[in-house]
Design a protein around this motif. Structure first.
Motif, PDB file in Angstrom:
ATOM      1  N   ILE A 317       1.058  -1.564   0.379  1.00  0.00           N
ATOM      2  CA  ILE A 317      -0.067  -0.052  -0.044  1.00  0.00           C
ATOM      3  C   ILE A 317       0.591   0.981  -0.114  1.00  0.00           C
ATOM      4  N   VAL A 318       2.457   0.907   0.314  1.00  0.00           N
ATOM      5  CA  VAL A 318       2.669   2.811   0.688  1.00  0.00           C
ATOM      6  C   VAL A 318       3.649   2.094  -0.034  1.00  0.00           C
ATOM      7  N   GLY A 319       4.850   1.248  -0.381  1.00  0.00           N
ATOM      8  CA  GLY A 319       5.468   0.611  -0.772  1.00  0.00           C
ATOM      9  C   GLY A 319       5.581   0.632  -2.391  1.00  0.00           C
ATOM     10  N   ARG A 320       4.556   0.042  -2.889  1.00  0.00           N
ATOM     11  CA  ARG A 320       3.933   0.478  -4.324  1.00  0.00           C
ATOM     12  C   ARG A 320       2.516   1.276  -4.622  1.00  0.00           C
ATOM     13  N   SER A 321       3.061   2.365  -4.164  1.00  0.00           N
ATOM     14  CA  SER A 321       2.346   4.095  -3.995  1.00  0.00           C
ATOM     15  C   SER A 321       2.844   4.551  -5.065  1.00  0.00           C
ATOM     16  N   VAL A 438      -6.292  -8.533   2.782  1.00  0.00           N
ATOM     17  CA  VAL A 438      -7.116  -7.762   2.873  1.00  0.00           C
ATOM     18  C   VAL A 438      -7.346  -7.128   3.902  1.00  0.00           C
ATOM     19  N   ALA A 439      -6.712  -7.796   5.068  1.00  0.00           N
ATOM     20  CA  ALA A 439      -6.585  -6.667   6.336  1.00  0.00           C
ATOM     21  C   ALA A 439      -5.559  -5.412   6.788  1.00  0.00           C
ATOM     22  N   SER A 440      -4.630  -5.451   6.009  1.00  0.00           N
ATOM     23  CA  SER A 440      -4.243  -4.169   5.291  1.00  0.00           C
ATOM     24  C   SER A 440      -4.951  -3.194   4.473  1.00  0.00           C
ATOM     25  N   VAL A 441      -5.311  -3.226   4.311  1.00  0.00           N
ATOM     26  CA  VAL A 441      -6.226  -2.145   3.618  1.00  0.00           C
ATOM     27  C   VAL A 441      -7.753  -1.751   4.003  1.00  0.00           C
ATOM     28  N   GLN A 442      -8.227  -2.908   5.311  1.00  0.00           N
ATOM     29  CA  GLN A 442      -8.649  -2.561   6.068  1.00  0.00           C
ATOM     30  C   GLN A 442      -8.655  -1.888   6.960  1.00  0.00           C
ATOM     31  N   LEU A 443      -7.554  -1.812   8.024  1.00  0.00           N
ATOM     32  CA  LEU A 443      -6.607  -0.877   8.724  1.00  0.00           C
ATOM     33  C   LEU A 443      -6.339   0.509   8.074  1.00  0.00           C
ATOM     34  N   TYR A 444      -6.286   0.462   6.892  1.00  0.00           N
ATOM     35  CA  TYR A 444      -5.416   1.602   6.387  1.00  0.00           C
ATOM     36  C   TYR A 444      -6.643   3.037   6.044  1.00  0.00           C
ATOM     37  N   GLU A 445      -7.579   2.558   5.040  1.00  0.00           N
ATOM     38  CA  GLU A 445      -8.743   2.733   5.094  1.00  0.00           C
ATOM     39  C   GLU A 445      -8.861   3.893   6.481  1.00  0.00           C
ATOM     40  N   HIS A 451      -7.000  10.793   8.839  1.00  0.00           N
ATOM     41  CA  HIS A 451      -5.692  11.718   8.797  1.00  0.00           C
ATOM     42  C   HIS A 451      -5.805  11.452   7.118  1.00  0.00           C
ATOM     43  N   PRO A 452      -6.551  11.717   6.508  1.00  0.00           N
ATOM     44  CA  PRO A 452      -7.116  12.343   4.852  1.00  0.00           C
ATOM     45  C   PRO A 452      -5.932  13.036   4.409  1.00  0.00           C
ATOM     46  N   GLY A 453      -4.855  13.653   4.651  1.00  0.00           N
ATOM     47  CA  GLY A 453      -3.293  13.320   4.253  1.00  0.00           C
ATOM     48  C   GLY A 453      -1.408  12.949   3.865  1.00  0.00           C
ATOM     49  N   LEU A 454      -2.442  11.676   4.239  1.00  0.00           N
ATOM     50  CA  LEU A 454      -1.042  10.399   4.161  1.00  0.00           C
ATOM     51  C   LEU A 454      -0.364  10.617   3.178  1.00  0.00           C
ATOM     52  N   GLU A 455      -0.864  10.668   1.745  1.00  0.00           N
ATOM     53  CA  GLU A 455      -0.468  10.340   0.973  1.00  0.00           C
ATOM     54  C   GLU A 455       0.276  11.759   0.393  1.00  0.00           C
ATOM     55  N   GLU A 456       0.091  12.849   0.620  1.00  0.00           N
ATOM     56  CA  GLU A 456       1.072  13.666  -0.042  1.00  0.00           C
ATOM     57  C   GLU A 456       1.876  13.608   1.344  1.00  0.00           C
ATOM     58  N   GLU A 457       2.058  13.454   2.193  1.00  0.00           N
ATOM     59  CA  GLU A 457       2.568  13.062   3.972  1.00  0.00           C
ATOM     60  C   GLU A 457       3.746  12.572   3.089  1.00  0.00           C
ATOM     61  N   PHE A 458       3.906  10.837   2.914  1.00  0.00           N
ATOM     62  CA  PHE A 458       4.652   9.755   1.764  1.00  0.00           C
ATOM     63  C   PHE A 458       5.127  10.451   1.358  1.00  0.00           C
ATOM     64  N   ALA A 459       5.042  10.815   0.226  1.00  0.00           N
ATOM     65  CA  ALA A 459       5.095  11.806  -0.925  1.00  0.00           C
ATOM     66  C   ALA A 459       6.480  12.464  -0.347  1.00  0.00           C
ATOM     67  N   GLN A 460       6.284  13.059   0.911  1.00  0.00           N
ATOM     68  CA  GLN A 460       7.382  13.726   1.825  1.00  0.00           C
ATOM     69  C   GLN A 460       8.753  13.175   2.141  1.00  0.00           C
ATOM     70  N   GLY A 461       8.041  12.443   2.334  1.00  0.00           N
ATOM     71  CA  GLY A 461       8.719  11.591   2.954  1.00  0.00           C
ATOM     72  C   GLY A 461       8.753  11.048   4.769  1.00  0.00           C
ATOM     73  N   GLU A 462       7.472  11.225   4.838  1.00  0.00           N
ATOM     74  CA  GLU A 462       6.714  11.512   6.305  1.00  0.00           C
ATOM     75  C   GLU A 462       6.061  10.240   6.316  1.00  0.00           C
ATOM     76  N   PHE A 463       6.048   9.148   6.683  1.00  0.00           N
ATOM     77  CA  PHE A 463       5.282   8.071   7.465  1.00  0.00           C
ATOM     78  C   PHE A 463       4.517   8.049   8.747  1.00  0.00           C
ATOM     79  N   SER A 464       5.104   9.445   9.529  1.00  0.00           N
ATOM     80  CA  SER A 464       5.082   8.835  11.426  1.00  0.00           C
ATOM     81  C   SER A 464       3.834   8.855  11.581  1.00  0.00           C
ATOM     82  N   ASN A 465       2.779   9.766  10.469  1.00  0.00           N
ATOM     83  CA  ASN A 465       1.529   9.975  11.098  1.00  0.00           C
ATOM     84  C   ASN A 465       0.539   8.372  11.008  1.00  0.00           C
TER      85      ASN A 465
END
Ligand code: ZN
Length: 514
Positions: A317-321, A438-445, A451-465
């Motif tokens: 979900i993160v590493g292949r985004s 299956v659970a990975s997506v259920q938890l991620y959603e 935290h609706p801004g998670l993807e913007e955070e990933f793009a900045q190298g920010e994964f702590s939230n």
């Protein structure tokens, strides 16, 4: 949290509880010591040390088993019944007694002679499996597998079940999960994934991943693995380390000493890098367990499947985004300018997500992976239901591959003797992989809702939230709850294929222009 404080003050007065905790801490220490010997066996032990090491491990596990199944533990658990009922269900104390009782009952229900026969059957199955692989012939494995199936029927009967013998075996990995739950889940996945795999296969040329198959320097790959694991929050500074081994795995001797391994393939980028993110995900679960559980029976994940939800979260979900590679691709290009200097970020993103029906489970992509698990689950169930005889297993395996993946395994090695799992047991051993996806997506959603801004955070190298959310909602409970219980508490629903299928369709329709 007030319930916990009240319960804790009561716990100090309960001598039986204190004694139970003391005894369980000794069992935990023995198991963790065995874990360290195993880690060393897989990484640095000189080859010739194998026999003695096997003995050390066997003795340690025997002593741990004897300590755990000692009559004193049984008496304490019995005496604690009434007290347990006065405590909040999710308190540390009630959970410790509940989980200890569940595990104690499982461990004591198996007659010692069955445990011994199971262990001998494993040894024989392993030898036969090795030989069958060398000869590329299932028939060599067939007698040992038959013995294993018979023993697993006995194990299921001894453990007890209400509906289906596989329930008893599944429960050992996924407490509370039923065969019927898995059938429902696979039914939904079959409907959603089989047509998608067909549609993608017709556009197979849409994604080119040839540049991932070229020489990538081993040392540089290892640096990249370390950098990526640290970036997503695996603590490598003082609480973890990464080494090499033939089969990647993660192991923790406490939350403050968590180690994982990777296998570097000098001719293929994905093998090392995504294994590193995968194992780092398991590692964050172990490092995220509460300090106060360190010697407790709760110092574990909820189940194999929930553990796998954390590894798949960071791997896929993160590493292949797209967002992850927005952050990391320029860094990777600097490490491998010759190989990737002229490859665009978008082409790279598409390449690491290439879908291709294949024979080998461990090499499968995100879309086809669960179909590999479904084949195994359906075959195990058919064998248990006596609808399928073991002589017909390879044929049934191949037919399912044709139906679900559109390809026919050319031999047994690329068919039903590829996995080591059936040398340990037979039944329920693969479910955790699909539960995890299956659970990975259920938890991620759910995390995304907060935290609706998670993807913007990933793009900045920010994964702590994202990591903190998993820490607070998943890791913080240790082994208190089974997988269904935990998912219901955190997401409001038991395991649900819906979010997973929607995610897969969205992502791969975009990549393949469906
Ligand atoms: Zn894993």
């Amino acid at each position: 949290m007030s319930g916990k404080t009240e319960a804790s003050s009561g716990a100090a007065e309960n001598k039986d509880y204190q004694r139970l905790v003391e005894l369980l801490a000794e069992v935990t220490a023995l198991r963790q010591s065995g874990g360290l010997l195993f880690w060393d066996q897989q990484t640095y032990m000189p080859k010739a040390g194998a026999r003695a090491r096997g003995n050390h491990l066997a003795v340690l596990s025997k002593v741990a088993h004897e300590k755990f199944t000692a009559p004193e533990i049984g008496r304490l658990l019995e005496r604690l019944r009434d007290w347990e009922e006065t405590l909040p269900y999710d308190s540390d104390e009630a959970s410790t007694v509940r989980v200890a009782r569940r595990e104690y009952e499982k461990a004591t229900r198996l007659p010692p002679d069955l445990v011994v026969r199971h262990s001998r059957a494993r040894t024989r199955a392993h030898e036969a499996w090795i030989e069958a692989r060398q000869k590329n012939d299932y028939k060599v494995f067939r007698p040992a597998l038959g013995e294993m199936v018979d023993i697993m029927r006995e194990v299921a009967d001894a453990l007890g079940y209400e509906d289906h013998p596989l329930d008893a075996l599944l429960d050992q990995q996924e407490p509370g999960m039923k065969t019927a739950d898995m059938e429902g889940l696979f039914g939904e996945l079959r409907q959603g994934l089989v047509p998608l795999v067909k549609a993608i296969a017709e556009k197979a040329d849409a994604v080119d991943d040839s540049f991932l198959h070229q020489p990538f320097d081993r040392e540089t790959q290892m640096e990249v693995c370390r950098e990526a694991a640290a970036a997503v929050g695996f603590d490598l500074e003082t609480r973890g380390r990464i080494d090499l081994s033939v089969h990647p795995f993660t192991i923790g001797f406490s939350r403050n000493d968590v180690r994982f391994t990777v296998r570097i393939d000098e001719g293929f980028f994905n093998a090392g890098f995504f294994a590193s993110l995968h194992e780092a995900g398991h590692g964050t679960y172990m490092q995220g367990l509460p300090e106060r559980f360190e010697q407790s029976i709760l110092h574990e994940g909820a189940s194999s499947g929930l553990h796998e939800s954390q590894s798949r979260l960071w791997e896929n979900i993160v590493g292949r985004s797209r967002a992850f590679w927005q952050f990391y691709y320029p860094r990777l290009q600097k490490r491998f300018p010759e190989q990737l200097g002229k490859v665009s970020r978008e082409d790279f993103y598409r390449a690491v997500n290439k879908v291709e029906p294949s024979f080998i489970r461990v090499e499968a992509d995100e879309v086809t992976y669960n179909l590999h698990i479904m084949v195994r689950f359906e075959l195990e169930k058919a064998v248990f239901d006596r609808e399928l005889g073991l002589d017909d297993l390879p044929g049934a395996w191949n037919e399912k591959f044709r139906n679900y993946l559109g390809i026919t395994p050319p031999d047994d090695l690329r068919g039903c003797i590829q996995d080591i799992h059936w040398t340990f047991g037979f039944g329920g051993g693969f479910a955790g992989y699909t539960i995890g996806n299956v659970a990975s997506v259920q938890l991620y959603e759910k995390a995304l809702e907060e935290h609706p801004g998670l993807e913007e955070e990933f793009a900045q190298g920010e994964f702590s939230n994202l990591l903190r959310w998993m820490n607070e909602n998943v890791h913080a409970h240790g082994a208190k709850f089974g997988p269904q219980e935990l998912l219901e508490r955190v997401t409001g629903r038991p395991l649900d294929a819906g979010p997973y299928l929607a995610y897969i369709k969205r992502k791969f329709s975009d990549i393949y222009g469906l």
